[in-house]
Design a protein around this motif. Structure first.
Motif, mmCIF file in Angstrom:
data_model
loop_
_atom_site.group_PDB
_atom_site.id
_atom_site.type_symbol
_atom_site.label_atom_id
_atom_site.label_comp_id
_atom_site.label_asym_id
_atom_site.label_seq_id
_atom_site.Cartn_x
_atom_site.Cartn_y
_atom_site.Cartn_z
ATOM 1 N N LEU A 72 9.197 -2.484 -6.150
ATOM 2 C CA LEU A 72 8.002 -2.738 -6.956
ATOM 3 C C LEU A 72 6.747 -2.687 -6.096
ATOM 4 N N ASP A 73 6.843 -3.276 -4.907
ATOM 5 C CA ASP A 73 5.699 -3.324 -3.994
ATOM 6 C C ASP A 73 5.227 -1.920 -3.643
ATOM 7 N N SER A 74 6.150 -1.037 -3.313
ATOM 8 C CA SER A 74 5.791 0.334 -2.947
ATOM 9 C C SER A 74 5.245 1.111 -4.146
ATOM 10 N N LEU A 75 5.827 0.890 -5.316
ATOM 11 C CA LEU A 75 5.362 1.593 -6.521
ATOM 12 C C LEU A 75 3.950 1.148 -6.893
ATOM 13 N N LEU A 115 -0.323 12.380 -1.321
ATOM 14 C CA LEU A 115 0.984 12.842 -0.840
ATOM 15 C C LEU A 115 1.359 12.136 0.460
ATOM 16 N N GLY A 116 0.382 12.025 1.369
ATOM 17 C CA GLY A 116 0.633 11.333 2.631
ATOM 18 C C GLY A 116 0.971 9.868 2.414
ATOM 19 N N SER A 117 0.297 9.250 1.452
ATOM 20 C CA SER A 117 0.546 7.845 1.130
ATOM 21 C C SER A 117 1.944 7.667 0.563
ATOM 22 N N CYS A 118 2.344 8.570 -0.302
ATOM 23 C CA CYS A 118 3.676 8.506 -0.919
ATOM 24 C C CYS A 118 4.766 8.609 0.138
ATOM 25 N N TYR A 119 4.597 9.539 1.058
ATOM 26 C CA TYR A 119 5.596 9.724 2.114
ATOM 27 C C TYR A 119 5.682 8.482 2.992
ATOM 28 N N ARG A 120 4.523 7.908 3.322
ATOM 29 C CA ARG A 120 4.520 6.705 4.159
ATOM 30 C C ARG A 120 5.222 5.539 3.462
ATOM 31 N N LEU A 121 4.907 5.332 2.184
ATOM 32 C CA LEU A 121 5.485 4.206 1.448
ATOM 33 C C LEU A 121 7.002 4.341 1.336
ATOM 34 N N ALA A 122 7.475 5.552 1.102
ATOM 35 C CA ALA A 122 8.917 5.774 1.021
ATOM 36 C C ALA A 122 9.571 5.544 2.376
ATOM 37 N N ASN A 123 8.929 6.037 3.429
ATOM 38 C CA ASN A 123 9.471 5.896 4.778
ATOM 39 C C ASN A 123 9.442 4.443 5.237
ATOM 40 N N PHE A 124 8.392 3.704 4.817
ATOM 41 C CA PHE A 124 8.259 2.297 5.212
ATOM 42 C C PHE A 124 9.441 1.464 4.700
ATOM 43 N N GLY A 136 1.955 3.908 12.331
ATOM 44 C CA GLY A 136 1.108 4.649 11.409
ATOM 45 C C GLY A 136 0.210 3.680 10.646
ATOM 46 N N LEU A 137 -0.877 4.195 10.114
ATOM 47 C CA LEU A 137 -1.842 3.359 9.414
ATOM 48 C C LEU A 137 -1.282 2.883 8.075
ATOM 49 N N PRO A 138 -1.316 1.582 7.790
ATOM 50 C CA PRO A 138 -0.858 1.086 6.482
ATOM 51 C C PRO A 138 -1.691 1.684 5.346
ATOM 52 N N THR A 139 -1.057 1.929 4.217
ATOM 53 C CA THR A 139 -1.776 2.547 3.096
ATOM 54 C C THR A 139 -2.973 1.727 2.597
ATOM 55 N N ASN A 183 1.270 8.604 8.738
ATOM 56 C CA ASN A 183 2.660 8.859 9.107
ATOM 57 C C ASN A 183 2.865 9.137 10.597
ATOM 58 N N ALA A 184 1.809 8.964 11.374
ATOM 59 C CA ALA A 184 1.900 9.232 12.810
ATOM 60 C C ALA A 184 2.753 8.169 13.502
ATOM 61 N N GLU A 185 3.438 8.571 14.550
ATOM 62 C CA GLU A 185 4.265 7.638 15.337
ATOM 63 C C GLU A 185 3.370 6.885 16.326
ATOM 64 N N ILE A 186 2.394 6.167 15.780
ATOM 65 C CA ILE A 186 1.467 5.388 16.597
ATOM 66 C C ILE A 186 1.618 3.912 16.228
ATOM 67 N N PRO A 187 2.097 3.070 17.139
ATOM 68 C CA PRO A 187 2.217 1.639 16.842
ATOM 69 C C PRO A 187 0.836 0.991 16.679
ATOM 70 N N LEU A 188 0.658 0.262 15.606
ATOM 71 C CA LEU A 188 -0.598 -0.448 15.343
ATOM 72 C C LEU A 188 -0.291 -1.939 15.217
ATOM 73 N N PHE A 189 -1.125 -2.761 15.838
ATOM 74 C CA PHE A 189 -0.849 -4.197 15.843
ATOM 75 C C PHE A 189 -1.029 -4.798 14.454
ATOM 76 N N SER A 190 -0.266 -5.852 14.200
ATOM 77 C CA SER A 190 -0.342 -6.553 12.923
ATOM 78 C C SER A 190 -1.391 -7.652 12.997
ATOM 79 N N LEU A 191 -2.015 -7.946 11.852
ATOM 80 C CA LEU A 191 -3.001 -9.023 11.791
ATOM 81 C C LEU A 191 -2.365 -10.363 11.456
ATOM 82 N N LYS A 192 -1.050 -10.388 11.283
ATOM 83 C CA LYS A 192 -0.367 -11.633 10.977
ATOM 84 C C LYS A 192 -0.370 -12.554 12.196
#
Length: 243
Positions: A72-75, A115-124, A136-139, A183-192
């Motif tokens: 549901l979250d991804s949709l 399209l890029g967002s869809c691929y990222r969400l599915a891959n996530f 990769g950059l969060p949607t 979708n880049a293989e670039i680690p990005l830090f979390s804000l949590k």
């Protein structure tokens, strides 16, 4: 009946509802030419992202995480952070000069963002590495970047910015870079923030303080700068971690 287990999913659906409203306002911007509709779309995307954060929070709080909630979250994000920004980029192509030609199909290039967002969400959903940080950059961040561009045009008096954001070549570069960085293989830090001490959260604190200053000084113009700063700061942090 366990009401608690339905609360996170309800919040997720509110995120989806906000995304639908944002799309309606983008459509109104095309029909009326009133740029204030972009502002409303931006607000509803921000509201959707707010609910997107809290559905996961309540799922963890009530210990009711489920495969259904994940899907549901991804949709929901697909609309708020996928369709909405793609539609905005479509409208920017539509209202720009014709450097790429007058083919009526050119504005549809804006949906490459979707399209890029869809691929990222599915891959996530299947990438087990993205628990404490992102690859990769969060949607939602990408959506804020794209949704802010029409507002930069509206509130900036700079002719330079006007020329850049109405140039189809520049818009195409932004669109392709957007789909790539998602979708880049670039680690990005979390804000949590998981540990309440400055040492473990120095990077997050610096980022948030600079972001606040930029928003106060530049308002909407600060949004794309903050997203770019977030990516660059993550890359610099990665280089230091490798040493």
């Amino acid at each position: 009946m366990n009401i608690k287990k339905h609360i996170p999913n309800l919040i997720t659906l509110i995120n989806l509802f906000c995304g639908c409203i944002a799309v309606v306002f983008v459509s109104k911007a095309i029909q009326t030419g009133d740029s204030s509709n972009y502002e409303m779309a931006f607000y509803f995307v921000c509201l959707g992202i707010f609910f997107d954060f809290f559905d996961g929070f309540f799922a963890r709080l009530f210990k009711v995480s489920s495969p259904l909630g994940l899907q549901l979250d991804s949709l929901a994000d697909m609309v708020t952070s996928g369709v909405a920004p793609g539609f905005v980029m479509y409208t920017m192509f539509l209202n720009s000069a014709h450097e790429l030609g007058t083919n009526p199909a050119i504005p549809f290039l804006g949906f490459i963002v979707t399209l890029g967002s869809c691929y990222r969400l599915a891959n996530f959903n299947i990438d087990t590495r993205q628990t404490d940080s992102f690859i990769g950059l969060p949607t939602p961040a990408n959506s804020l970047f794209i949704l802010s561009l029409p507002l930069v045009l509206k509130f900036s008096d700079s002719l330079f910015m006007l020329e850049i954001l109405t140039n189809q070549w520049i818009l195409l570069i932004i669109t392709l870079c957007s789909a790539y960085i998602l979708n880049a293989e670039i680690p990005l830090f979390s804000l949590k923030i998981k540990k309440f001490n400055l040492k473990d959260n120095a990077l997050q604190v610096v980022f948030l303080l600079i972001s606040i200053v930029l928003v106060v000084l530049l308002h909407y113009i600060a949004i794309p700068l903050i997203i770019i700063f977030y990516v660059l700061l993550s890359i610099v942090n990665n280089l230091f971690l490798k040493k």
